[in-house]
Structure formats: C-alpha cells, structure tokens
Design a protein around this motif. Structure first.
Motif, PDB file in Angstrom:
ATOM      1  N   TRP A 235      38.563  38.456  37.993  1.00 57.22           N
ATOM      2  CA  TRP A 235      39.607  37.904  38.855  1.00 57.22           C
ATOM      3  C   TRP A 235      39.853  38.701  40.122  1.00 57.22           C
ATOM      4  N   TRP A 236      39.625  40.020  40.097  1.00 60.43           N
ATOM      5  CA  TRP A 236      39.976  40.850  41.243  1.00 60.43           C
ATOM      6  C   TRP A 236      38.854  40.994  42.264  1.00 60.43           C
ATOM      7  N   HIS A 237      37.631  40.647  41.890  1.00 53.67           N
ATOM      8  CA  HIS A 237      36.510  40.825  42.805  1.00 53.67           C
ATOM      9  C   HIS A 237      36.673  40.013  44.089  1.00 53.67           C
ATOM     10  N   ALA A 238      36.971  38.719  43.933  1.00 53.95           N
ATOM     11  CA  ALA A 238      37.011  37.826  45.095  1.00 53.95           C
ATOM     12  C   ALA A 238      38.106  38.203  46.101  1.00 53.95           C
ATOM     13  N   PRO A 239      39.366  38.376  45.668  1.00 53.02           N
ATOM     14  CA  PRO A 239      40.391  38.720  46.659  1.00 53.02           C
ATOM     15  C   PRO A 239      40.184  40.086  47.291  1.00 53.02           C
ATOM     16  N   LEU A 240      39.705  41.047  46.525  1.00 53.53           N
ATOM     17  CA  LEU A 240      39.519  42.389  47.082  1.00 53.53           C
ATOM     18  C   LEU A 240      38.362  42.412  48.081  1.00 53.53           C
ATOM     19  N   ALA A 241      37.217  41.866  47.695  1.00 55.64           N
ATOM     20  CA  ALA A 241      36.057  41.864  48.595  1.00 55.64           C
ATOM     21  C   ALA A 241      36.336  41.030  49.841  1.00 55.64           C
ATOM     22  N   GLY A 242      36.961  39.855  49.668  1.00 55.11           N
ATOM     23  CA  GLY A 242      37.275  39.020  50.810  1.00 55.11           C
ATOM     24  C   GLY A 242      38.187  39.720  51.791  1.00 55.11           C
ATOM     25  N   SER A 243      39.203  40.400  51.270  1.00 53.10           N
ATOM     26  CA  SER A 243      40.146  41.113  52.145  1.00 53.10           C
ATOM     27  C   SER A 243      39.484  42.275  52.861  1.00 53.10           C
TER      28      SER A 243
ATOM     29  N   VAL B 228      47.937  35.367  51.494  1.00 48.04           N
ATOM     30  CA  VAL B 228      48.234  33.942  51.629  1.00 48.04           C
ATOM     31  C   VAL B 228      46.939  33.129  51.596  1.00 48.04           C
ATOM     32  N   ASN B 229      45.932  33.604  52.314  1.00 47.81           N
ATOM     33  CA  ASN B 229      44.656  32.903  52.385  1.00 47.81           C
ATOM     34  C   ASN B 229      43.977  32.830  51.022  1.00 47.81           C
ATOM     35  N   ASP B 230      43.963  33.948  50.295  1.00 47.65           N
ATOM     36  CA  ASP B 230      43.288  33.985  49.004  1.00 47.65           C
ATOM     37  C   ASP B 230      43.991  33.111  47.963  1.00 47.65           C
ATOM     38  N   LEU B 231      45.318  33.093  47.982  1.00 48.82           N
ATOM     39  CA  LEU B 231      46.052  32.241  47.054  1.00 48.82           C
ATOM     40  C   LEU B 231      45.814  30.767  47.372  1.00 48.82           C
ATOM     41  N   THR B 232      45.742  30.438  48.660  1.00 43.09           N
ATOM     42  CA  THR B 232      45.455  29.062  49.056  1.00 43.09           C
ATOM     43  C   THR B 232      44.053  28.666  48.633  1.00 43.09           C
TER      44      THR B 232
END
Length: 208
Positions: free
Chosen positions: A120-128, A57-61
């Motif tokens: 595209w996948w770096h930011a959501p994966l690393a952030g999580s 939810v956070n990453d999509l926002t």
C-alpha cells in the motif's frame, strides 16, 4: 458523469479540486517568505511545508477514482490555482508554480498507477518522491533563476559549497518534501479503508 468510463459525481470532485487550488495558491504566497527561525532564512521557505499536501490529495483521488479522473482534477486545479495565484503572488511565480504543479502531479499519477498493486505504501511514496523532484526543479529554476534577489551566492559552512540562493532553497525544499512524503503516509493509510480503490471489483493483487 463518466470520465474514461469511470462514473463520478461533480460534487465529489469538488473537494480535491478545491484542495489542490488552496494548497498551490497558499504555497505560492508562502514560498516568498523564508523561515526566519533558527537561522533557516537561507535554507527554507514556508511553502516547503504546505505544497506536499497536493500530492496527498492527488494520491487519494487516484486511489479512489483512477488515473483518468485524477488527471482531470489536476488540470482543473492547475487552471484555478494559476488564476488565483496571479492575484496573490507575482505572475512569474504563479506561472512557474503552475507549470511545476502540472508536470509534477502528472508524473505522480503515472508512477502511482504503475505501482498501485504493490504494498500500500509503495505507490504514494514513490509518486510523491518523483513528482516532488520534478516539481522542485521546474519551480525554482523557472521562478527564481536570474533574479538578483534570489541569485546571490550562499556558502554552506559544513560543506564549503557555494551556490545561488535559489539553488540552496530548492535543495532543502526537496528534503522537506521527502520528509513530508513519509509523514503523509499516515493520513493516507488512515483513509485507505474509507476510500474504496478504483478497479477493486476486478481480480487483482491488493491495490495501493
């Protein structure tokens, strides 16, 4: 209304705020119930499977509205989730969860925003991953350290390592969160085309 110069309607923010609140409140209840199947009662709680949805939810926002708006969603979701969780779980768990949620989600936002222009996948994966690590350490130490019911020693047969129950739960909880972070790339990737990225009007490399 505008948040840090980003125009956004309150109705659009209601969905992520409610999503955050429901996920955190549900996880605070489920973390009190070990997974009894397959002998996992000393390894996992059901909360490990629901909480990672907060990072999605956070990453999509963050992708859609940017870091300033995502932080506001986290602040509001944090306040509502703590208030709701006090009635659903113990005050200690509610406050521990709220603290871990706040710092873990803010770290997720910071990491995501630094990496958003990579693939595209770096930011959501690393952030999580980084957010989950901080969240897990804070939550389990604040919620269960010193609690006699959660601190009795457990020895894991394959390694011979003995640790308090809550430490073992924290470790395996984090492993589940890592797996969920990978799985969450599927819905994140599926929704990318629908959610126009924040700042996409500016000349830049492809955003996450």
């Amino acid at each position: 209304m505008k948040i840090a110069g980003t125009p956004v309607s309150l109705s659009r923010l209601a969905i992520p705020v409610i999503g955050m609140m429901v996920v955190v409140a549900a996880s605070n209840v489920l973390v009190q119930y070990p997974v009894e199947h397959f002998g996992l009662n000393e390894i996992l709680t059901w909360g490990a499977f629901t909480y990672p949805l907060a990072f999605l939810v956070n990453d999509l926002t963050n992708r859609r509205f940017g870091p300033a708006v995502a932080r506001q969603v986290v602040y509001v979701g944090f306040a509502l989730a703590v208030a709701l969780s006090i009635g659903l779980a113990t005050p200690r768990i509610a406050l521990a969860s709220g603290t871990a949620f706040l710092f873990g989600q803010l770290l997720d936002i910071g990491v995501f925003n630094r990496l958003r222009r990579l693939s595209w996948w770096h930011a959501p994966l690393a952030g999580s991953v980084f957010g989950s690590a901080l969240d897990t350490i804070l939550f389990f130490s604040l919620a269960f350290a010193g609690d006699p019911d959660m601190s009795f020693p457990v020895t894991y047969a394959l390694t011979g390592i003995t640790v308090p129950l809550w430490m073992g739960l924290a470790f395996f909880d984090f492993l589940v969160k890592l797996a969920c972070a990978l799985v969450a790339l599927i819905p994140y990737g599926a929704l990318m085309g629908w959610l126009k990225p924040w700042g996409s009007a500016l000349p830049q490399r492809p955003a996450a």
